[in-house]
Design a protein around this motif. Sequence first.
Motif, PDB file in Angstrom:
ATOM      1  N   PHE A 268      17.465  -2.560 -12.293  1.00 26.71           N
ATOM      2  CA  PHE A 268      16.407  -3.074 -11.423  1.00 26.71           C
ATOM      3  C   PHE A 268      16.030  -4.519 -11.732  1.00 26.71           C
ATOM      4  O   PHE A 268      15.160  -5.090 -11.066  1.00 26.71           O
ATOM      5  CB  PHE A 268      15.189  -2.148 -11.479  1.00 26.71           C
ATOM      6  N   ASN A 269      16.678  -5.106 -12.721  1.00 26.27           N
ATOM      7  CA  ASN A 269      16.515  -6.536 -12.975  1.00 26.27           C
ATOM      8  C   ASN A 269      17.395  -7.366 -12.044  1.00 26.27           C
ATOM      9  O   ASN A 269      17.488  -8.579 -12.201  1.00 26.27           O
ATOM     10  CB  ASN A 269      16.853  -6.863 -14.437  1.00 26.27           C
ATOM     11  N   LYS A 270      18.026  -6.688 -11.103  1.00 29.74           N
ATOM     12  CA  LYS A 270      18.824  -7.371 -10.086  1.00 29.74           C
ATOM     13  C   LYS A 270      18.085  -7.321  -8.747  1.00 29.74           C
ATOM     14  O   LYS A 270      17.185  -6.510  -8.559  1.00 29.74           O
ATOM     15  CB  LYS A 270      20.194  -6.705  -9.962  1.00 29.74           C
ATOM     16  N   PRO A 271      18.453  -8.183  -7.800  1.00 29.54           N
ATOM     17  CA  PRO A 271      17.777  -8.194  -6.490  1.00 29.54           C
ATOM     18  C   PRO A 271      17.953  -6.871  -5.743  1.00 29.54           C
ATOM     19  O   PRO A 271      18.992  -6.209  -5.859  1.00 29.54           O
ATOM     20  CB  PRO A 271      18.466  -9.337  -5.747  1.00 29.54           C
ATOM     21  N   ALA A 272      16.948  -6.522  -4.946  1.00 30.05           N
ATOM     22  CA  ALA A 272      16.981  -5.269  -4.187  1.00 30.05           C
ATOM     23  C   ALA A 272      18.191  -5.200  -3.263  1.00 30.05           C
ATOM     24  O   ALA A 272      18.810  -4.138  -3.119  1.00 30.05           O
ATOM     25  CB  ALA A 272      15.692  -5.118  -3.383  1.00 30.05           C
ATOM     26  N   GLN A 273      18.536  -6.311  -2.634  1.00 31.51           N
ATOM     27  CA  GLN A 273      19.669  -6.312  -1.710  1.00 31.51           C
ATOM     28  C   GLN A 273      20.963  -5.930  -2.419  1.00 31.51           C
ATOM     29  O   GLN A 273      21.775  -5.149  -1.903  1.00 31.51           O
ATOM     30  CB  GLN A 273      19.828  -7.687  -1.056  1.00 31.51           C
ATOM     31  N   GLN A 274      21.152  -6.454  -3.621  1.00 27.37           N
ATOM     32  CA  GLN A 274      22.358  -6.156  -4.388  1.00 27.37           C
ATOM     33  C   GLN A 274      22.424  -4.669  -4.758  1.00 27.37           C
ATOM     34  O   GLN A 274      23.478  -4.039  -4.663  1.00 27.37           O
ATOM     35  CB  GLN A 274      22.380  -7.019  -5.659  1.00 27.37           C
TER      36      GLN A 274
ATOM     37  N   ILE B 184       8.835   3.914  -3.719  1.00 29.27           N
ATOM     38  CA  ILE B 184       9.270   2.524  -3.671  1.00 29.27           C
ATOM     39  C   ILE B 184       9.314   1.979  -5.088  1.00 29.27           C
ATOM     40  O   ILE B 184       8.360   2.130  -5.866  1.00 29.27           O
ATOM     41  CB  ILE B 184       8.336   1.677  -2.785  1.00 29.27           C
ATOM     42  N   VAL B 185      10.446   1.354  -5.425  1.00 29.93           N
ATOM     43  CA  VAL B 185      10.688   0.840  -6.767  1.00 29.93           C
ATOM     44  C   VAL B 185      10.878  -0.670  -6.711  1.00 29.93           C
ATOM     45  O   VAL B 185      11.639  -1.176  -5.876  1.00 29.93           O
ATOM     46  CB  VAL B 185      11.941   1.492  -7.397  1.00 29.93           C
ATOM     47  N   ALA B 186      10.178  -1.380  -7.603  1.00 26.02           N
ATOM     48  CA  ALA B 186      10.284  -2.838  -7.642  1.00 26.02           C
ATOM     49  C   ALA B 186      11.600  -3.271  -8.280  1.00 26.02           C
ATOM     50  O   ALA B 186      12.089  -2.638  -9.212  1.00 26.02           O
ATOM     51  CB  ALA B 186       9.113  -3.423  -8.421  1.00 26.02           C
ATOM     52  N   CYS B 187      12.154  -4.346  -7.756  1.00 22.51           N
ATOM     53  CA  CYS B 187      13.365  -4.943  -8.314  1.00 22.51           C
ATOM     54  C   CYS B 187      13.050  -6.387  -8.713  1.00 22.51           C
ATOM     55  O   CYS B 187      11.931  -6.850  -8.546  1.00 22.51           O
ATOM     56  CB  CYS B 187      14.492  -4.918  -7.282  1.00 22.51           C
ATOM     57  N   LYS B 188      14.017  -7.097  -9.233  1.00 18.77           N
ATOM     58  CA  LYS B 188      13.788  -8.487  -9.619  1.00 18.77           C
ATOM     59  C   LYS B 188      13.336  -9.301  -8.408  1.00 18.77           C
ATOM     60  O   LYS B 188      12.423 -10.134  -8.507  1.00 18.77           O
ATOM     61  CB  LYS B 188      15.063  -9.087 -10.200  1.00 18.77           C
ATOM     62  N   GLU B 189      13.992  -9.032  -7.281  1.00 20.73           N
ATOM     63  CA  GLU B 189      13.584  -9.646  -6.012  1.00 20.73           C
ATOM     64  C   GLU B 189      13.465  -8.532  -4.994  1.00 20.73           C
ATOM     65  O   GLU B 189      14.426  -7.808  -4.742  1.00 20.73           O
ATOM     66  CB  GLU B 189      14.632 -10.666  -5.535  1.00 20.73           C
TER      67      GLU B 189
END
Length: 303
Positions: free
Chosen positions: A213-219, A266-271
């Motif tokens: 989850f330290n990566k962008p949501a889109q990825q 809903i889970v937060a990501c880096k972006e």
Amino acid sequence: MRIVFMGTPEFAQASLQKLIETGHNIVGVFTQPDKPKGRGYKLVAPPVKELALEHNIPVYQPEKMKDGTALSILKELNPDLIAVVAYGRILPKDILELPKYGCINVHGSLLPKYRGAGPIQWSVIDGEPVTGVTTMYMGEGLDTGDMILKKETPIGENETYGELHDRLKEIGAEALVETIGLIEQGKAPREKQDDSLSSYAPMLDKKIAKLDFNKPAQQLHNLIRGLSPWPVAHTTVGGKLLKVHRAVLSSGKGEPGAVIDNKKFIVACKEGALELLEVQMEGGKRMKGEDFLRGRKPERLGD
């Protein structure tokens, strides 16, 4: 035209079905050997074999392609053309040169991009907006032969590998029939691939399935889509594995991995953020994300 068909999984089965429906003369089918599956390790026939037997087409399952056995069978079958779709075997030069019209292949990408065993999965994982199938003349290289036809299709924003696979297998089947028709008429085009534009799509490895989850949501969204239905992206909850079968992009901010909405999962990501729509706890059943939250209230994932 005498045709030998070579293929193994469902993707190839669709092409064989289309050749049968359109009345082509299939004189033999080559497919991989039956493999043990399930708890009892019962031998299971490949989808292509099952279809061929239903239509009384001779089936051959050589263990190797380079020991002369396959070549001997093919010489007896005397094909004008060999059509290959997801066979899973590399054809040696003596087989490639045997048929009058050569060997052709249906590949699940717009070549020269995504050569290799996992073109459909990697096109989704990489977030490509468009993909398709390519028919080509086969050479000794890996998906490097001269191209005949290309058929494009957009990739849906939330489309999974499994869904795209099922669309492309039908597009590939149509492309194969059209390609054979052009070859019969002597009108098949031949375009060399530009190797400088090539990319490689290796077979999937479960090691890439862990969500960071330290990566962008889109990825992460693309990864989840590209790994569904196999091997399925995963994270952890309280030290236990949680598979994520389906997700969509969402809004909201927080520490990467934090659950920022306990009703919609809903889970937060880096972006950005992801809403987990379908999940499966280790040893449990697949369920909606909101149903999962009724029994648990995790503060974060990936602990």
